[in-house]
Write an enzyme that holds these catalytic residues in place. Structure first.
Site, PDB file in Angstrom:
ATOM      1  N   GLU A 157      59.202  11.054  46.145  1.00 61.95           N
ATOM      2  CA  GLU A 157      58.654  11.578  47.516  1.00 61.95           C
ATOM      3  C   GLU A 157      58.324  13.082  47.793  1.00 61.95           C
ATOM      4  O   GLU A 157      58.689  13.750  48.705  1.00 61.95           O
ATOM      5  CB  GLU A 157      59.756  10.282  48.563  1.00 61.95           C
ATOM      6  CG  GLU A 157      59.201   9.027  47.947  1.00 61.95           C
ATOM      7  CD  GLU A 157      59.849   7.901  48.871  1.00 61.95           C
ATOM      8  OE1 GLU A 157      60.669   8.729  50.135  1.00 61.95           O
ATOM      9  OE2 GLU A 157      60.019   7.518  48.716  1.00 61.95           O
ATOM     10  N   GLU A 272      59.313   0.489  42.680  1.00 63.24           N
ATOM     11  CA  GLU A 272      59.396   0.077  43.502  1.00 63.24           C
ATOM     12  C   GLU A 272      58.440  -1.119  44.160  1.00 63.24           C
ATOM     13  O   GLU A 272      58.034  -1.008  45.022  1.00 63.24           O
ATOM     14  CB  GLU A 272      59.708   0.949  45.056  1.00 63.24           C
ATOM     15  CG  GLU A 272      60.569   1.862  44.323  1.00 63.24           C
ATOM     16  CD  GLU A 272      60.905   2.812  45.492  1.00 63.24           C
ATOM     17  OE1 GLU A 272      61.269   2.463  46.714  1.00 63.24           O
ATOM     18  OE2 GLU A 272      61.498   3.618  45.175  1.00 63.24           O
TER      19      GLU A 272
HETATM   20  O1  9MR Z   1      65.358   0.047  50.529  1.00 63.44           O
HETATM   21  C1  9MR Z   1      66.314   1.296  50.785  1.00 63.44           C
HETATM   22  C2  9MR Z   1      66.360   0.242  52.659  1.00 63.44           C
HETATM   23  O2  9MR Z   1      67.708  -0.104  52.259  1.00 63.44           O
HETATM   24  C3  9MR Z   1      67.689   1.921  52.866  1.00 63.44           C
HETATM   25  O3  9MR Z   1      67.605   1.613  53.934  1.00 63.44           O
HETATM   26  C4  9MR Z   1      66.817   3.292  52.607  1.00 63.44           C
HETATM   27  C5  9MR Z   1      67.321   4.393  52.880  1.00 63.44           C
HETATM   28  O4  9MR Z   1      68.081   5.098  51.820  1.00 63.44           O
HETATM   29  O5  9MR Z   1      65.671   3.600  51.209  1.00 63.44           O
HETATM   30  C6  9MR Z   1      65.285   2.234  50.771  1.00 63.44           C
HETATM   31  O6  9MR Z   1      64.663   2.791  49.805  1.00 63.44           O
HETATM   32  C7  9MR Z   1      63.529   2.869  49.410  1.00 63.44           C
HETATM   33  C8  9MR Z   1      63.524   4.088  48.717  1.00 63.44           C
HETATM   34  O7  9MR Z   1      64.848   4.674  48.227  1.00 63.44           O
HETATM   35  C9  9MR Z   1      63.172   5.397  48.390  1.00 63.44           C
HETATM   36  N1  9MR Z   1      61.344   4.342  48.282  1.00 63.44           N
HETATM   37  C10 9MR Z   1      61.857   3.734  49.310  1.00 63.44           C
HETATM   38  C11 9MR Z   1      62.647   2.792  49.552  1.00 63.44           C
HETATM   39  C12 9MR Z   1      62.060   1.801  50.361  1.00 63.44           C
HETATM   40  O8  9MR Z   1      62.150   2.784  52.050  1.00 63.44           O
END
Ligand code: 9MR
Length: 367
Positions: A157, A272
């Site tokens: 990101e 994702e």
């Molecule tokens: O699904 C993930 C959530 O459980 C966590 O709290 C969060 C922070 O670590 O990250 C979420 O996953 C994200 C991913 O790592 C990057 N793209 C967006 C995803 C959804 O927020």
């Protein structure tokens, strides 16, 4: 790079989605083999180790359905090293054991991400501007998983349009190291994983709104720069967090974008995939069909591209989705392939039909 079917016919219209039109009606189909056995295209999902360890049904399901499993949290810096020097690798190692014992792989997520960096590291990076603080983390996390992990999200990101140089996010990494941090991350990841596929992973690339076309443009500019400088990047992870409130994706815009990424010699993966629902108060059958339609609209665009390496859902069962319920009465968000009892939904059948469209099959005993 060539695409192996006629893209124009696939883009013929949302209503005539080939993936969707091949999907059987509810209740008529039960997949026997699992999605992992269907083709050379890699199918996977994200999971949390704590869920896999306690939920046997989930564990059996992911090992049946997936080629590649992404730890949702367990390789992130703030999870691994919330306190400086105190490494917590056990959950990722337990997951790696389960996955490799079954002959599967982990996808590493994510080496550099502004959101998952512990406070102590952000402070130290801004204070000292020492790149070795970042590579120390690479050294902690990459060698122990060299056998289990054959692809990594190296930079997650990095794009944020609307301000800053070239649409790059004004993160602490930019402030400490400038735009070069992206290149340095890939070079240093390659030095520690000579054979793994290295990805840049980005969200917000699919929508019809102008912010999304601006993100596609900024992402392309970044990828072009990285490739022209010989940076060791293998591909782009296109996050598929679909949101029904945002309306249909921009199929033509996404197709043009993927073609340009392919022309740079880069792979893509849908990294994702899930669907945030918009209308919880309609009948469940309609809810599930709306989710499936949205997924089919995306798969119709990306499937024809030879540089598509895989599709990873962000979870596999609604029970463990990161997406919250839309309302108190709506129950869980239903934006993943399996419901909370691991039953297949139309999104699953759309994925299955999409995977079946890919050739050659890697399995001789496909059903
Ligand atoms: O699904 C993930 C959530 O459980 C966590 O709290 C969060 C922070 O670590 O990250 C979420 O996953 C994200 C991913 O790592 C990057 N793209 C967006 C995803 C959804 O927020």
């Amino acid at each position: 790079m060539n695409i192996h079917t006629d893209r124009r016919s696939i883009l013929g219209g949302l209503l005539a989605s080939p993936v969707l039109s091949m999907a059987p009606t509810a209740g008529k189909q039960k997949s026997r083999g699992g999605l992992s056995t269907l083709t050379d295209l890699d199918f996977g999902c994200a999971v949390q180790a704590r869920h896999v360890l306690v939920d046997q049904g989930l564990r059996e399901t992911i090992l049946k359905e997936c080629d590649t499993i992404t730890p949702e949290l367990e390789l992130k810096w703030d999870f691994v090293e919330s306190d400086k020097g105190q490494l917590n690798l056990a959950p990722a190692q337990q997951l790696a054991q389960i996955v490799t014992d079954a002959g599967k792989k982990l996808h590493g997520h994510a080496l550099v991400w502004h959101k998952s960096t512990p406070a102590w590291a952000i402070e130290a990076i801004l204070d000292q501007r020492e790149w070795s603080i970042v590579t120390n983390f690479f050294d902690a996390i990459m060698p122990p998983f060299s056998k289990a992990i054959d692809s990594w999200d190296v930079v997650n990101e990095p794009i944020e349009t609307g301000h800053g140089e070239d649409g790059l996010r004004n993160s602490f990494l930019m402030r400490a190291f400038g735009a070069d941090y992206i290149e340095r991350a890939f070079v240093d990841a390659r030095a520690r994983a000579s054979r793994a596929d290295l990805y840049l992973n980005e969200f917000g690339l699919l929508d019809a709104q102008s912010y999304s076309s601006a993100k596609r443009a900024a992402t392309l500019r970044l990828l072009e720069r990285l490739v022209s400088r010989g940076v060791p990047i293998d591909g782009l992870g296109i996050q598929g967090h679909l949101d029904l409130k945002r309306g249909p994706i921009d199929q033509q815009g996404v197709s043009n974008f993927v073609q340009k990424v392919a022309d740079l010699g880069l792979k893509i993966r849908i990294s994702e995939l899930d669907v945030r629902e918009a209308s919880p108060d309609i009948p469940q059958t309609n809810r599930d069909q709306e989710v499936a339609n949205a997924v089919a609209a995306l798969l119709d665009v990306v499937l024809p591209f030879d540089n598509l390496t895989g599709i990873t859902c962000w979870g596999i069962s609604d029970r463990y989705s990161w997406l919250p319920p839309l309302s108190i009465t709506a129950g869980l968000n239903r934006g993943l392939p399996l419901d909370s009892d691991l039953r297949q939904k139309p999104m699953y059948w759309v994925l299955e039909n999409a995977l079946r469209q890919r050739k050659p099959s890697k399995s001789s005993d496909r059903v």
